[in-house]
Design an enzyme around this catalytic site. Structure first.
Site, PDB file in Angstrom:
ATOM      1  N   GLY A 116      -0.607  -2.167   6.416  1.00  0.00           N
ATOM      2  CA  GLY A 116      -0.478  -3.402   7.195  1.00  0.00           C
ATOM      3  C   GLY A 116      -1.743  -4.232   7.079  1.00  0.00           C
ATOM      4  O   GLY A 116      -2.545  -4.040   6.156  1.00  0.00           O
ATOM      5  N   THR A 122       0.834  -1.203   0.000  1.00  0.00           N
ATOM      6  CA  THR A 122       0.000   0.000   0.000  1.00  0.00           C
ATOM      7  C   THR A 122       0.869   1.253   0.000  1.00  0.00           C
ATOM      8  O   THR A 122       1.960   1.236   0.560  1.00  0.00           O
ATOM      9  CB  THR A 122      -0.860  -0.027   1.279  1.00  0.00           C
ATOM     10  OG1 THR A 122      -1.800  -1.072   1.154  1.00  0.00           O
ATOM     11  CG2 THR A 122      -1.591   1.273   1.529  1.00  0.00           C
ATOM     12  N   GLY A 182     -10.439  -3.128   3.220  1.00  0.00           N
ATOM     13  CA  GLY A 182      -9.482  -3.009   4.329  1.00  0.00           C
ATOM     14  C   GLY A 182      -9.564  -1.656   5.016  1.00  0.00           C
ATOM     15  O   GLY A 182     -10.577  -0.960   4.945  1.00  0.00           O
ATOM     16  N   ASP A 183      -8.472  -1.281   5.655  1.00  0.00           N
ATOM     17  CA  ASP A 183      -8.444  -0.028   6.430  1.00  0.00           C
ATOM     18  C   ASP A 183      -8.177   1.202   5.566  1.00  0.00           C
ATOM     19  O   ASP A 183      -8.515   2.319   5.970  1.00  0.00           O
ATOM     20  CB  ASP A 183      -7.340  -0.110   7.490  1.00  0.00           C
ATOM     21  CG  ASP A 183      -5.962  -0.318   6.854  1.00  0.00           C
ATOM     22  OD1 ASP A 183      -5.841  -1.197   5.972  1.00  0.00           O
ATOM     23  OD2 ASP A 183      -5.019   0.414   7.221  1.00  0.00           O
ATOM     24  N   ARG A 213     -14.131  -7.739   0.035  1.00  0.00           N
ATOM     25  CA  ARG A 213     -13.478  -7.334   1.290  1.00  0.00           C
ATOM     26  C   ARG A 213     -12.907  -5.909   1.156  1.00  0.00           C
ATOM     27  O   ARG A 213     -12.314  -5.548   0.141  1.00  0.00           O
ATOM     28  CB  ARG A 213     -12.363  -8.331   1.608  1.00  0.00           C
ATOM     29  CG  ARG A 213     -11.518  -7.975   2.832  1.00  0.00           C
ATOM     30  CD  ARG A 213     -10.235  -7.264   2.451  1.00  0.00           C
ATOM     31  NE  ARG A 213      -9.352  -7.078   3.599  1.00  0.00           N
ATOM     32  CZ  ARG A 213      -8.301  -6.263   3.585  1.00  0.00           C
ATOM     33  NH1 ARG A 213      -7.998  -5.586   2.508  1.00  0.00           N
ATOM     34  NH2 ARG A 213      -7.551  -6.119   4.654  1.00  0.00           N
TER      35      ARG A 213
HETATM   36  N1  ASP Z   1      -3.782  -2.129   4.671  1.00  0.00           N
HETATM   37  C1  ASP Z   1      -4.056  -2.706   3.402  1.00  0.00           C
HETATM   38  C2  ASP Z   1      -5.306  -3.542   3.511  1.00  0.00           C
HETATM   39  O1  ASP Z   1      -5.486  -4.228   4.491  1.00  0.00           O
HETATM   40  C3  ASP Z   1      -2.965  -3.585   2.899  1.00  0.00           C
HETATM   41  C4  ASP Z   1      -1.608  -2.940   2.864  1.00  0.00           C
HETATM   42  O2  ASP Z   1      -1.299  -2.085   3.682  1.00  0.00           O
HETATM   43  O3  ASP Z   1      -0.828  -3.302   1.972  1.00  0.00           O
HETATM   44  O4  ASP Z   1      -6.077  -3.540   2.581  1.00  0.00           O
END
Ligand code: ASP
Length: 350
Positions: free
Chosen positions: A268, A216, A246-247, A244
């Site tokens: 993360g 990311t 993510g954050d 899904r």
């Molecule tokens: N935080 C991102 C997610 O969970 C993944 C990443 O940081 O690469 O979608």
């Protein structure tokens, strides 16, 4: 009598020493360190020197430098922190090296679904998109949501449609194909086909996530007017299913900015960052506990996130231009630049 005078003198000294120390602490916290500054990440994870070729390491470092300089040039000329964040993130989104835009990872359905968000610390205005499949630069779609809609978060085909209506660059989904990311998906799928029982499969996924590199991208900038902007863009996690999210597009988890405290961009294992409200928690600790940026980022990543079982890190920057990289993984692609042009580009722990 002499004894009493001695005690009085020592007490006076102690009181004045205490006061001086307190004053020094207060001035240090409130002192402007840099008029403007910028900090970026390109993901955190099990990034080990022994697994890297010199060529790949240099490619990452060069791209990080190109990305941070794109934002820096805007800040130097007096441009806004939002424009700087967009410029830096565009460079990383357009590179196949990072898990965002062109280098986005694949879903279980062999598609690419991208998430992004942006927040401005002056107004607490924010915008985000989740699960877009055709927008070349998802961070631009997040900015459009923030500036030109009544909403904060748009998702799926509606978000793609919105971006198209706003005149953003739309790509055929094949643009997002990269062999490296496709192979990562195949590796996980091959493993899935093997005869593992349910518990073994869960253990495999956990280990796989823990070992993966979270590519990311994110950026936080402070401009000459004292405005902080934070932004994050991602392809999410390899083999994700069921749309899904993510954050990264969640304000308070993947991204947060408040001119009174700081700006944060996370990377993360997203589920943990959502549960820990990581980006907001860092800002809240500074607001309520009056701790420094370094103390807040360290506590949230090294204590709270780690205790929860989460892996990853953040880049953060406060209203005085102090900057912090904090992660509990082996490495994090990262860079920073201050108003004097001092450049830091790093990958591993030290
Ligand atoms: N935080 C991102 C997610 O969970 C993944 C990443 O940081 O690469 O979608």
């Amino acid at each position: 009598m002499r004894n009493i005078l001695g005690v009085l003198l020592i007490s006076l000294l102690l009181v004045s020493c205490g006061k001086t120390k307190e004053e020094v602490t207060v001035t240090q916290t409130d002192k402007k360190k840099h008029d403007f500054a910028i900090i970026i990440h390109g993901g955190a994870g099990t990034i080990l020197k022994k697994n890297m070729t010199l060529e790949l390491e240099n490619a990452y470092k060069d791209k990080l430098e190109e990305a941070i300089k794109a934002g820096y040039r805007i800040l130097e000329k007096g441009g806004t922190s939002t424009k700087a964040v967009a410029a830096s993130i565009h460079v990383m989104e357009d590179s196949p090296l990072f898990n965002a835009g062109k280098g986005a990872v694949f879903t279980n359905d062999e598609t690419n679904e991208m998430d992004a968000s942006i927040m401005e610390g002056k107004t607490l205005n924010a915008g985000a998109v989740a699960g877009v499949k055709t927008v070349k630069n998802p961070i631009s779609a997040a900015i459009e949501v923030m500036n030109n809609s009544n909403h904060v978060l748009l998702s799926g085909s509606g978000a793609d449609q919105f971006a198209k209506e706003k005149g953003l660059e739309i790509m055929d989904p094949s643009y997002f194909y990269t062999e490296r990311r496709f192979k990562s998906l195949q590796r996980i799928k091959d493993k899935e086909k093997t005869e593992l029982d349910h518990d073994e499969k869960t253990a495999f996924y956990d280990a796989d996530i823990k070992n993966s590199k979270f590519g990311t991208v994110g950026c936080v900038a402070l401009d000459k007017n004292g405005n902080i902007t934070a932004g994050t863009s991602t392809g999410g996690m390899t083999n994700k299913r069921w749309n899904r999210i993510g954050d990264s597009p969640i304000i308070g988890a993947g991204t947060y900015a408040d001119n009174a405290t700081c700006g944060v961009s996370s990377t993360g294992w997203g589920e943990y960052f959502i549960r820990g409200a990581v980006a907001y928690d860092i800002s809240a600790q500074m607001a309520y506990k009056k701790v420094s940026l370094k103390e807040a980022t360290r506590d949230v990543i090294q204590n709270k996130l780690t205790k929860l079982g989460g892996t990853g890190g953040v880049v953060a920057l406060d209203k005085n231009g102090n900057m912090s990289f904090e992660f509990n993984t082996a490495g994090m692609y990262r860079a920073s630049m201050d108003d004097k042009g001092n450049l830091v580009v790093k990958i591993y722990k030290e």
